[in-house]
Design an enzyme around this catalytic site. Structure first.
Site, PDB file in Angstrom:
ATOM      1  N   GLU A 320       0.811  -1.218   0.000  1.00 33.93           N
ATOM      2  CA  GLU A 320       0.000   0.000   0.000  1.00 33.93           C
ATOM      3  C   GLU A 320       0.844   1.268   0.000  1.00 33.93           C
ATOM      4  O   GLU A 320       0.843   2.038   0.973  1.00 33.93           O
ATOM      5  CB  GLU A 320      -0.923  -0.002   1.228  1.00 33.93           C
ATOM      6  CG  GLU A 320      -1.934  -1.133   1.244  1.00 33.93           C
ATOM      7  CD  GLU A 320      -2.643  -1.275   2.580  1.00 33.93           C
ATOM      8  OE1 GLU A 320      -3.587  -2.064   2.646  1.00 33.93           O
ATOM      9  OE2 GLU A 320      -2.228  -0.594   3.557  1.00 33.93           O
ATOM     10  N   GLY A 322       1.600   5.000  -0.464  1.00 29.26           N
ATOM     11  CA  GLY A 322       0.841   6.247  -0.580  1.00 29.26           C
ATOM     12  C   GLY A 322       1.796   7.409  -0.668  1.00 29.26           C
ATOM     13  O   GLY A 322       1.935   8.075  -1.691  1.00 29.26           O
ATOM     14  N   ARG A 323       2.519   7.652   0.436  1.00 23.46           N
ATOM     15  CA  ARG A 323       3.537   8.692   0.478  1.00 23.46           C
ATOM     16  C   ARG A 323       4.553   8.521  -0.648  1.00 23.46           C
ATOM     17  O   ARG A 323       4.988   9.486  -1.265  1.00 23.46           O
ATOM     18  CB  ARG A 323       4.264   8.628   1.823  1.00 23.46           C
ATOM     19  CG  ARG A 323       5.372   9.639   2.003  1.00 23.46           C
ATOM     20  CD  ARG A 323       6.349   9.206   3.091  1.00 23.46           C
ATOM     21  NE  ARG A 323       5.697   8.618   4.238  1.00 23.46           N
ATOM     22  CZ  ARG A 323       5.309   9.290   5.309  1.00 23.46           C
ATOM     23  NH1 ARG A 323       5.526  10.584   5.374  1.00 23.46           N
ATOM     24  NH2 ARG A 323       4.720   8.682   6.313  1.00 23.46           N
ATOM     25  N   TYR A 364       5.405  15.506  14.048  1.00 22.98           N
ATOM     26  CA  TYR A 364       6.396  14.436  13.994  1.00 22.98           C
ATOM     27  C   TYR A 364       7.850  14.921  14.019  1.00 22.98           C
ATOM     28  O   TYR A 364       8.759  14.084  13.960  1.00 22.98           O
ATOM     29  CB  TYR A 364       6.233  13.629  12.690  1.00 22.98           C
ATOM     30  CG  TYR A 364       4.877  13.079  12.416  1.00 22.98           C
ATOM     31  CD1 TYR A 364       4.188  12.343  13.382  1.00 22.98           C
ATOM     32  CD2 TYR A 364       4.273  13.255  11.187  1.00 22.98           C
ATOM     33  CE1 TYR A 364       2.933  11.819  13.118  1.00 22.98           C
ATOM     34  CE2 TYR A 364       3.022  12.730  10.908  1.00 22.98           C
ATOM     35  CZ  TYR A 364       2.353  12.017  11.880  1.00 22.98           C
ATOM     36  OH  TYR A 364       1.116  11.492  11.610  1.00 22.98           O
ATOM     37  N   CYS A 392      -0.827  31.454  15.645  1.00 23.75           N
ATOM     38  CA  CYS A 392      -0.508  31.867  17.008  1.00 23.75           C
ATOM     39  C   CYS A 392      -0.004  30.685  17.828  1.00 23.75           C
ATOM     40  O   CYS A 392      -0.625  30.270  18.821  1.00 23.75           O
ATOM     41  CB  CYS A 392      -1.721  32.508  17.666  1.00 23.75           C
ATOM     42  SG  CYS A 392      -2.153  34.100  16.935  1.00 23.75           S
ATOM     43  N   GLU A 393       1.105  30.116  17.409  1.00 24.04           N
ATOM     44  CA  GLU A 393       1.764  29.011  18.096  1.00 24.04           C
ATOM     45  C   GLU A 393       3.271  29.158  17.895  1.00 24.04           C
ATOM     46  O   GLU A 393       3.730  29.339  16.763  1.00 24.04           O
ATOM     47  CB  GLU A 393       1.332  27.653  17.524  1.00 24.04           C
ATOM     48  CG  GLU A 393      -0.139  27.325  17.656  1.00 24.04           C
ATOM     49  CD  GLU A 393      -0.503  26.863  19.058  1.00 24.04           C
ATOM     50  OE1 GLU A 393       0.418  26.498  19.826  1.00 24.04           O
ATOM     51  OE2 GLU A 393      -1.704  26.891  19.383  1.00 24.04           O
ATOM     52  N   TYR A 422       0.082  13.887   2.911  1.00 28.30           N
ATOM     53  CA  TYR A 422      -0.261  14.234   4.288  1.00 28.30           C
ATOM     54  C   TYR A 422      -0.207  15.719   4.602  1.00 28.30           C
ATOM     55  O   TYR A 422      -0.179  16.095   5.774  1.00 28.30           O
ATOM     56  CB  TYR A 422       0.619  13.458   5.279  1.00 28.30           C
ATOM     57  CG  TYR A 422       0.453  11.967   5.124  1.00 28.30           C
ATOM     58  CD1 TYR A 422      -0.732  11.347   5.495  1.00 28.30           C
ATOM     59  CD2 TYR A 422       1.466  11.189   4.568  1.00 28.30           C
ATOM     60  CE1 TYR A 422      -0.903   9.987   5.330  1.00 28.30           C
ATOM     61  CE2 TYR A 422       1.306   9.831   4.390  1.00 28.30           C
ATOM     62  CZ  TYR A 422       0.121   9.233   4.770  1.00 28.30           C
ATOM     63  OH  TYR A 422      -0.052   7.884   4.590  1.00 28.30           O
TER      64      TYR A 422
END
Length: 464
Positions: A320, A322-323, A364, A392-393, A422
């Site tokens: 599978e 995907g990335r 991550y 605002c982080e 993603y």
């Protein structure tokens, strides 16, 4: 002094190695072909993808902007199809990485199957007329509505993840007089050398049924005894962003041993084994992903060898990616808004997006490659920089450490590579920022796959 607060030191936000800062690249404007899409090049200093300059794309579609190189996506899908298909294996594109109706059509046209893990992803696939018999459905908590829709649509494979789900699906299938083909997802206890949040085969996490506790064996017994379920195989996924097949080898050995035990106990020969995805890509030049042919040869050889050891027929393999297909096919284009030099540390370059369109750095600690895209900045000394968003982080960081030309300024365009997977699929409306458009480019032409959200879209949902 408060036990919860303390004065911040001058390097409070520093995440650089303690010993020394990263080394400036030999060519800050260079395009590493392992990281950037195959059609990416510089023309008169400007980055172009698919034959179109980023300035034209930004003017037409705004920024931030997800740009998808259709030729790169199709080429990578074809490489996996050919590498595994020659060995009789099934390739499911993992739609969670990036799924739009156009992407689903590309997957279908390139001869791949499709993996979905929610009712929404299934809805996109069906809206794109993807053949339901070529769809596999995942998920650790599939609702009755999602399972019912999968049954009604005729989804080809459903991966069972819990005892609750076995009961739920059997009841729904009995109500419809259908017998869906299912796989049981097992956790093998293999530790993938990746981030904790994307390692999925150790026992203490939400996915699958553990081999070590006997839960997997009990699940196989229950499914085998169910009149309205047809057990066709096992599924095992060990994690994401993995650069070698060592973990797969251990997982395959354990799953194959379990297949042999199942054969001896129940007299059942399961014809399919899906080893999942999770194969890594190059986000930065130091990443060393394997090519599809090497991966296919290794996995097919592992399964063949283990089945021979246990004296059981070799099941049809499934994978599978995907990335590995979508990731290198996409870039994100941002416009610089503010440049702030913090003397003795670095230059902060703020762009018009951030963690709402790429949460992976904050989630991550992911690494990315970024460069000045609207011009090449030749002859300008590179400066240590941090690419940050407008949210605002303090953790709203896109690329923690990079080198940009010292004269980077407001209005410039920068591009971040390998954002095809993603980023769009995990995008949010934090701070009520509308989500970016997704644009496909190919042979000098561009077309919108997903239009840019507007403030009107946000207000339309706010019914209070």
């Amino acid at each position: 002094m408060s036990r919860y607060a303390h004065p911040a030191g001058p390097r409070h936000a520093d995440v650089l190695p303690e010993e020394h800062p990263p080394t400036p690249p030999h060519d800050p404007s260079g395009l590493d072909p392992r990281v950037w899409p195959g059609t990416a090049e510089r023309l008169d200093g400007e980055l172009t993808v698919g034959g179109i300059g980023v300035s034209e794309l930004a003017d037409r579609y705004g920024t931030p902007l997800f740009v998808l190189d259709e030729a790169e996506f199709r080429s990578r899908a074809g490489e996996y199809r050919d590498a595994f298909g020659s060995g009789g294996a099934d390739v499911y594109y993992a739609g969670k990485a990036l799924l739009t109706k156009a992407v689903a059509r590309w997957v279908r046209e390139e001869g791949l199957k499709l993996d979905v893990c929610s009712g929404g992803e299934l809805a996109v696939a069906l809206a794109a007329d993807f053949p339901p018999e070529r769809i596999g459905m995942h998920g650790n908590n599939k609702s009755e509505e999602e399972l019912a829709r999968a049954l009604d649509a005729g989804v080809g494979r459903i991966v069972l993840d819990s005892f609750d789900e076995i009961e739920r699906l059997e009841r729904l299938a009995a109500e419809r007089g259908s017998v869906p083909d299912v796989l049981v997802r097992v956790t093998t206890g293999v530790e993938a050398h990746t981030h904790e949040f994307v390692a999925t085969a150790h026992d203490d996490q939400k996915f699958g049924l553990a081999l070590s506790t006997g839960a997997a064996a009990e699940a196989v017994r229950r499914v085998s005894a169910a009149e309205n379920l047809s057990l066709v195989g096992l599924h095992s996924h060990i994690g994401s962003q993995i650069f070698d097949t060592a973990g797969f080898e251990v997982a395959a050995a354990r799953v194959t041993r379990f297949l042999a035990e199942t054969h001896r106990e129940l007299g059942v020969t399961l014809p399919e084994l899906n080893l999942g995805g999770g194969l890594g890509i190059a986000y930065v030049s130091s990443d060393t992903p394997l090519d599809p042919k090497t991966i296919a040869h290794s996995l097919l050889d592992i399964v063949q060898r283990e089945c021979d050891t246990h004296g059981i027929p070799v099941p049809r393999l499934g994978v599978e990616p995907g990335r590995a297909i979508a990731g290198p096919s996409g870039i994100t284009v941002y416009r610089v808004g503010t440049v702030k030099d913090v003397e003795g540390l670095r230059t902060y370059v703020s762009v018009d997006g951030g963690m709402s369109d790429n949460i992976r750095t904050a989630l991550y600690g992911s690494e990315y490659t970024c460069l000045l895209a609207s011009r090449n900045g030749e002859g300008t000394e590179p400066v240590l920089a941090r690419l940050v968003g407008k949210h605002c982080e303090s953790g709203d960081i896109v690329v923690p450490d990079l080198y940009l030309p010292r004269d980077v300024r407001a209005g410039d365009l920068v591009a971040v590579a390998a954002t095809g997977a993603y980023c769009h699929s995990m995008a949010s409306n934090y701070n009520n920022l509308p989500r970016p458009a997704v644009v496909a480019v190919r042979s000098g032409e561009a077309r919108a796959l997903v239009r840019r959200e507007t403030e009107e879209d946000l207000l339309r949902r706010d019914v209070g």
